[in-house]
Design a protein around this motif. Structure first.
Motif, mmCIF file in Angstrom:
data_model
loop_
_atom_site.group_PDB
_atom_site.id
_atom_site.type_symbol
_atom_site.label_atom_id
_atom_site.label_comp_id
_atom_site.label_asym_id
_atom_site.label_seq_id
_atom_site.Cartn_x
_atom_site.Cartn_y
_atom_site.Cartn_z
ATOM 1 N N GLU A 259 26.270 32.940 43.805
ATOM 2 C CA GLU A 259 25.593 32.463 45.009
ATOM 3 C C GLU A 259 24.786 33.586 45.651
ATOM 4 O O GLU A 259 23.656 33.385 46.096
ATOM 5 C CB GLU A 259 26.621 31.915 45.992
ATOM 6 C CG GLU A 259 26.070 30.916 46.991
ATOM 7 C CD GLU A 259 25.559 29.641 46.338
ATOM 8 O OE1 GLU A 259 24.614 29.058 46.903
ATOM 9 O OE2 GLU A 259 26.078 29.242 45.291
ATOM 10 N N MET A 260 25.349 34.783 45.685
ATOM 11 C CA MET A 260 24.634 35.922 46.256
ATOM 12 C C MET A 260 23.422 36.290 45.404
ATOM 13 O O MET A 260 22.343 36.588 45.939
ATOM 14 C CB MET A 260 25.575 37.128 46.372
ATOM 15 C CG MET A 260 26.624 36.995 47.463
ATOM 16 S SD MET A 260 27.573 38.529 47.655
ATOM 17 C CE MET A 260 28.628 38.121 49.050
ATOM 18 N N ALA A 261 23.587 36.267 44.078
ATOM 19 C CA ALA A 261 22.468 36.598 43.186
ATOM 20 C C ALA A 261 21.292 35.649 43.425
ATOM 21 O O ALA A 261 20.135 36.069 43.455
ATOM 22 C CB ALA A 261 22.914 36.519 41.730
ATOM 23 N N GLY A 262 21.604 34.372 43.633
ATOM 24 C CA GLY A 262 20.547 33.407 43.919
ATOM 25 C C GLY A 262 19.811 33.723 45.208
ATOM 26 O O GLY A 262 18.586 33.603 45.291
ATOM 27 N N GLU A 263 20.560 34.154 46.239
ATOM 28 C CA GLU A 263 19.916 34.500 47.523
ATOM 29 C C GLU A 263 19.050 35.745 47.379
ATOM 30 O O GLU A 263 17.968 35.826 47.975
ATOM 31 C CB GLU A 263 20.981 34.726 48.603
ATOM 32 C CG GLU A 263 21.829 33.517 48.931
ATOM 33 C CD GLU A 263 21.023 32.333 49.444
ATOM 34 O OE1 GLU A 263 19.924 32.546 50.002
ATOM 35 O OE2 GLU A 263 21.501 31.203 49.297
ATOM 36 N N PHE A 264 19.494 36.730 46.582
ATOM 37 C CA PHE A 264 18.687 37.927 46.361
ATOM 38 C C PHE A 264 17.379 37.571 45.678
ATOM 39 O O PHE A 264 16.304 38.083 46.033
ATOM 40 C CB PHE A 264 19.454 38.941 45.509
ATOM 41 C CG PHE A 264 20.632 39.562 46.210
ATOM 42 C CD1 PHE A 264 20.575 39.889 47.548
ATOM 43 C CD2 PHE A 264 21.813 39.812 45.521
ATOM 44 C CE1 PHE A 264 21.664 40.467 48.196
ATOM 45 C CE2 PHE A 264 22.902 40.391 46.155
ATOM 46 C CZ PHE A 264 22.830 40.719 47.499
ATOM 47 N N LEU A 265 17.441 36.691 44.682
ATOM 48 C CA LEU A 265 16.225 36.267 43.984
ATOM 49 C C LEU A 265 15.289 35.515 44.924
ATOM 50 O O LEU A 265 14.072 35.697 44.881
ATOM 51 C CB LEU A 265 16.582 35.389 42.780
ATOM 52 C CG LEU A 265 17.226 36.109 41.595
ATOM 53 C CD1 LEU A 265 17.727 35.108 40.565
ATOM 54 C CD2 LEU A 265 16.232 37.078 40.942
#
Length: 336
Positions: A259-265
């Motif tokens: 979920e965090m990786a998606g927000e960073f992208l």
């Protein structure tokens, strides 16, 4: 099954017949709000005046102050989608509660945050109220100060099982502030010079909380990702604050949460989209080109493009988890 509206009309009739005194009826309202998952519109119309009135008490008495805090906590439980436009008098009274605290410091941290949460949920219906929140009450400045003070009070180095009551309370209030800010930064379109100071405070909390409190750090990420989409938030400020560096460092960790990786992208995609746009005038366009060059140089130096490419196969997976990421990796590159 009896509807909530019928039930609360019946309750209000009982109150008007003096079967319940004002305090008992207010207590009933507080209990229903804090225990219910949603709020009936008629119920709030009946009970809101009593709760706002209870929260407006200024007497310096421990018992009274406890009632004030409970009333504010109950009001803050009403989400913006639960009810229609609130009455202006209730909003004005809440504004006065906040102003009085700013001058006299009569509320607890939780009570003050609850007053802000209630007010912010209400301005969803009123753009002018949003301007009052930002420009007259200085919400962003107040929130930044509260974040800074709470972050200093929390012992981020303690072990999970070693929590003193005071620290649990401060973490709880900090989390509530971030939940309110996440909503505010998502829907707010009011430009204010205090915005940049707030972003700096959120970034400080993020640095302190990562690896220590996942919920707090994730809300920081969400707030910063919302900020990247705002035209009036300067990209070069985000760059100079170290938001880019921290997000790039996090996205490469082997333990990175999906979920965090998606927000960073989403953050980097939003930055790229803004830099590919055109300014409305010559001065704005010149600033955009300068920022674009600085960002491109940073991307080249840090190898962001190759990192994004490595996520290409996962982008479709992130989109299935309610992200809205571009499948074209060049959309993440400001030079494309």
């Amino acid at each position: 099954m009896i509807s909530d509206e019928f039930y609360w009309k019946d309750i209000s009739k009982v109150y008007r017949k003096d079967s319940l005194n004002e305090k008992d009826f207010t207590d009933l309202c507080k209990s229903y709000l804090m225990l219910g998952s949603s709020v009936d519109g008629y119920f709030l119309h009946v009970c809101e005046p009593y709760l706002v009135n209870a929260a407006s008490e200024k007497e310096e008495n421990k018992e009274i102050q406890k009632e004030v805090e409970m009333a504010l906590l109950a009001l803050s439980a009403v989400e913006q989608w639960d009810v229609a436009r609130p009455q202006a008098s209730h909003l004005n009274d809440t504004i006065e509660i906040i102003k009085y605290h700013q001058e006299h410091h009569n509320l607890t941290r939780l009570g003050y945050q609850s007053a802000w949460k209630y007010l912010n949920n209400r301005y969803y219906f009123d753009f002018e109220l949003g301007e009052v929140v930002s420009d007259e009450l200085h919400f962003m400045r107040e929130a930044a100060r509260e974040l800074d003070e709470l972050a200093r009070c929390v012992d981020w180095k303690r072990k999970e099982g070693d929590k003193r009551e005071r620290e649990r309370e401060e973490e709880y209030v900090l989390l509530r502030w971030l939940l309110t800010l996440e909503h505010f930064l998502r829907v707010c379109f009011v430009q204010n010079e205090e915005y940049v100071g707030l972003i700096g405070s959120i970034m400080s909390v993020f640095r302190a909380s990562r690896d220590k409190n996942k919920n707090i750090s994730f809300l920081c990420i969400l707030s910063l990702e919302h900020s990247a989409k705002k035209r009036f938030v300067r990209i070069d400020y985000l760059l100079s604050l170290g938001v880019f560096d921290s997000f790039l460092e996090e996205i490469q960790r082997s333990t990175m949460d999906d979920e965090m990786a998606g927000e960073f992208l989403e953050f980097f995609e939003s930055i790229s989209r803004r830099l590919k746009g055109k300014g409305d005038d010559e001065m704005e366009e010149a600033k955009r080109k300068t920022t674009k060059r600085k960002t491109f140089e940073w991307m080249e130096e840090e190898g962001l493009e190759s990192i994004i490419i490595n996520f290409h196969e996962e982008i479709d997976f992130f989109n299935k988890r309610n992200h809205h990421l571009s499948l074209d990796v060049t959309d993440y590159f400001v030079n494309a």
